[in-house]
Enzyme design. Structure first.
Site, PDB file in Angstrom:
ATOM      1  N   ASP A 211       0.853  -1.182   0.000  1.00 19.80           N
ATOM      2  CA  ASP A 211       0.000   0.000   0.000  1.00 19.80           C
ATOM      3  C   ASP A 211       0.889   1.231   0.000  1.00 19.80           C
ATOM      4  O   ASP A 211       1.974   1.230   0.574  1.00 19.80           O
ATOM      5  CB  ASP A 211      -0.913   0.009   1.232  1.00 19.80           C
ATOM      6  CG  ASP A 211      -1.935   1.129   1.134  1.00 19.80           C
ATOM      7  OD1 ASP A 211      -2.445   1.377   0.023  1.00 19.80           O
ATOM      8  OD2 ASP A 211      -2.225   1.771   2.155  1.00 19.80           O
TER       9      ASP A 211
ATOM     10  N   GLU B 266      -2.208  -1.603  -5.852  1.00 13.81           N
ATOM     11  CA  GLU B 266      -3.320  -0.876  -6.454  1.00 13.81           C
ATOM     12  C   GLU B 266      -2.761  -0.002  -7.565  1.00 13.81           C
ATOM     13  O   GLU B 266      -1.662   0.518  -7.452  1.00 13.81           O
ATOM     14  CB  GLU B 266      -3.992   0.020  -5.408  1.00 13.81           C
ATOM     15  CG  GLU B 266      -4.924  -0.733  -4.488  1.00 13.81           C
ATOM     16  CD  GLU B 266      -5.590   0.201  -3.492  1.00 13.81           C
ATOM     17  OE1 GLU B 266      -6.807   0.111  -3.342  1.00 13.81           O
ATOM     18  OE2 GLU B 266      -4.901   1.006  -2.866  1.00 13.81           O
TER      19      GLU B 266
ATOM     20  N   CYS C 148     -12.259  -4.311   7.179  1.00 14.82           N
ATOM     21  CA  CYS C 148     -11.533  -5.030   8.219  1.00 14.82           C
ATOM     22  C   CYS C 148     -11.010  -6.328   7.605  1.00 14.82           C
ATOM     23  O   CYS C 148     -11.793  -7.144   7.111  1.00 14.82           O
ATOM     24  CB  CYS C 148     -12.445  -5.337   9.406  1.00 14.82           C
ATOM     25  SG  CYS C 148     -11.725  -6.527  10.567  1.00 14.82           S
TER      26      CYS C 148
ATOM     27  N   CYS D 230     -12.513  -9.653   9.662  1.00 13.83           N
ATOM     28  CA  CYS D 230     -13.885 -10.151   9.582  1.00 13.83           C
ATOM     29  C   CYS D 230     -14.619  -9.703   8.321  1.00 13.83           C
ATOM     30  O   CYS D 230     -15.731 -10.144   8.060  1.00 13.83           O
ATOM     31  CB  CYS D 230     -14.673  -9.755  10.826  1.00 13.83           C
ATOM     32  SG  CYS D 230     -15.155  -8.018  10.842  1.00 13.83           S
TER      33      CYS D 230
ATOM     34  N   CYS E 102     -12.096  -2.367  14.822  1.00 12.89           N
ATOM     35  CA  CYS E 102     -13.252  -2.823  14.059  1.00 12.89           C
ATOM     36  C   CYS E 102     -14.463  -2.935  14.988  1.00 12.89           C
ATOM     37  O   CYS E 102     -14.389  -3.613  16.021  1.00 12.89           O
ATOM     38  CB  CYS E 102     -12.961  -4.167  13.426  1.00 12.89           C
ATOM     39  SG  CYS E 102     -14.395  -4.872  12.606  1.00 12.89           S
TER      40      CYS E 102
ATOM     41  N   CYS F 126     -15.587  -6.984  15.020  1.00 15.54           N
ATOM     42  CA  CYS F 126     -14.795  -8.032  15.673  1.00 15.54           C
ATOM     43  C   CYS F 126     -13.817  -7.504  16.716  1.00 15.54           C
ATOM     44  O   CYS F 126     -13.186  -8.283  17.422  1.00 15.54           O
ATOM     45  CB  CYS F 126     -14.048  -8.860  14.628  1.00 15.54           C
ATOM     46  SG  CYS F 126     -12.668  -7.980  13.864  1.00 15.54           S
TER      47      CYS F 126
ATOM     48  N   ASP G 289      -2.609   1.448   7.380  1.00  9.25           N
ATOM     49  CA  ASP G 289      -1.916   1.097   6.144  1.00  9.25           C
ATOM     50  C   ASP G 289      -1.635  -0.401   6.032  1.00  9.25           C
ATOM     51  O   ASP G 289      -1.724  -0.977   4.957  1.00  9.25           O
ATOM     52  CB  ASP G 289      -0.603   1.884   6.035  1.00  9.25           C
ATOM     53  CG  ASP G 289      -0.852   3.392   5.963  1.00  9.25           C
ATOM     54  OD1 ASP G 289      -1.869   3.787   5.373  1.00  9.25           O
ATOM     55  OD2 ASP G 289      -0.031   4.153   6.508  1.00  9.25           O
TER      56      ASP G 289
END
Ligand SMILES: [Zn+2]
Length: 392
Positions: A185, A269, A322, A325, A341, A344, A351
């Site tokens: 990332d 990406e 997340c 989960c 989160c 969960c 990052d």
């Protein structure tokens, strides 16, 4: 497997060579701009797509005309190569990789390419067409022996430094297969964050040079327009710019080599996706770290060494999802560096969580055998998670 690899060196031309090169750069620029206009006009006026061959034929006529007879004074091969460069720029445009070609300017970097029939290389010295002495090259790293360069490109940058780039078709052995896979990332605090939690390259690395650059730019702005001192100040600004760019490129080269060496599959990406998170204050930070250049390096190095680069070209909530989960947050502002989160309870580094999601979606894309092109990726949010649960 044969792979094209370019080796770039600095060289110091004699006054006579500088003169010949200045003339060659000028003619190449002229021909490039002339052909760009020809192709654009042909399209608008006749609805015709002028090809490389079409422009090459017209160039023959152009060189016979009285007012452009001076084009004959430089290497004709270099002029033809300008037409090839333009053709490539058009292909990149038509295939959606680049904007419409623009005119080349005298103030910017100048270059000329010599195909194999316009230079001689004996393994030690390089002699260009129309020159009577070899180039004085600084071989800061050895050129692999036993190869004949396919082409040679000469360039002069804004800081008035001269470079020669020799293109070899080399036998590159693929690296041994490794089971390691990684998602990358692009961060703001660090240039690259990996799915296994490593961070590389802080943009603040360049803070000192950037201060120097700002000062030099202020001095330049204060000088009288058209004065000699202003020209000198401009050169100084250009030199600092180049120094920063060189350091950044060196760093990126080392990092991309390392990542490709260590991993069999690398997921990233694409920049189109990155652009979606761009806003005003972040634009500088993002352009600074040069994500597209970095991805380009990963791409060609993956091809050299038998690795697999998966580019995710479709928007996917890598930051907001997340990893543990699959819950997707409604929003996550850019100043939030870590979050818990609500589903969960796992606490995520923003990052690293994103990099993990990029790896997961990248592997899904690769496994589905999807063509990795804009619009072609069909991976859906949460998909890797469901698959994993089903197998447990
Ligand atoms: Zn969760």
């Amino acid at each position: 497997m044969k792979q094209k690899k370019a080796y770039k060196y600095r060289f110091y031309p004699s006054d006579e060579q500088k003169r010949i090169l200045a003339q060659t750069f000028g003619c190449c620029r002229y021909v490039y701009n002339w052909a760009l206009r020809e192709r654009t006009d042909a399209y608008y006026q006749q609805g015709e797509r002028l090809s490389y061959e079409g422009t090459a034929q017209r160039l023959v006529t152009l060189k016979k005309q009285e007012e452009t007879i001076w084009l004959n004074e430089v290497s004709s091969v270099a002029l033809q190569q300008s037409l090839r460069h333009l053709d490539k720029a058009f292909r990149n445009f038509f295939e959606g990789r680049a904007d419409y070609p623009t005119f080349k300017k005298k103030r910017h970097q100048q270059s000329a390419t010599y195909a194999s029939n316009a230079f001689t290389w004996d393994g030690h010295t390089l002699m260009l067409a129309k020159m009577d002495a070899p180039l004085s090259i600084v071989w800061h790293r050895p050129l692999p022996g036993g190869y004949q360069p396919g082409s040679v490109t000469i360039s002069k940058d804004e800081a008035e430094r001269y470079f020669v780039s020799l293109l070899l078709e080399e036998d590159i052995k693929p690296l041994e297969v490794t089971p390691k896979m990684v998602g990358l990332d692009l961060g703001l605090k660090s240039m690259v964050i990996t799915s296994d939690g490593q961070t590389y390259g802080n943009p603040k690395f360049f803070a000192k040079e950037e201060k120097k650059l700002a000062a030099a730019q202020r001095r330049h702005a204060k000088k009288k327009k058209g004065s000699k001192n202003r020209a000198k100040a401009r050169l100084k600004v250009a030199r600092i710019h180049k120094k920063i760019a060189d350091r950044r490129r060196d760093y990126q080269q080392q990092l991309s080599t390392r990542i490709i060496r260590e991993n069999q599959v690398v997921c990233v990406e694409s920049l189109q996706v990155k652009n979606m998170v761009r806003n005003h204050c972040l634009a500088k930070a993002i352009s600074d770290v040069g994500w597209s250049e970095f991805v380009r390096q990963l791409e060609y190095k993956a091809a050299w060494y038998g690795r697999h680069l998966v580019k995710i070209d479709k928007w996917y909530p890598s930051s907001k999802r997340c990893f543990d989960c699959g819950h997707i947050l409604d929003s996550l502002t850019l100043d939030v560096r870590s979050w818990a989160c609500p589903e969960c309870g796992v606490v995520h580094d923003r990052d690293i969580n994103a990099a993990k999601n990029i790896l997961a979606v990248g592997l899904t894309v690769a496994a589905c055998g999807e063509a990795v092109r804009p619009g072609a990726v069909k991976a859906k949010p949460g998909m890797p998670q469901r698959n994993r649960k089903a197998s447990q």
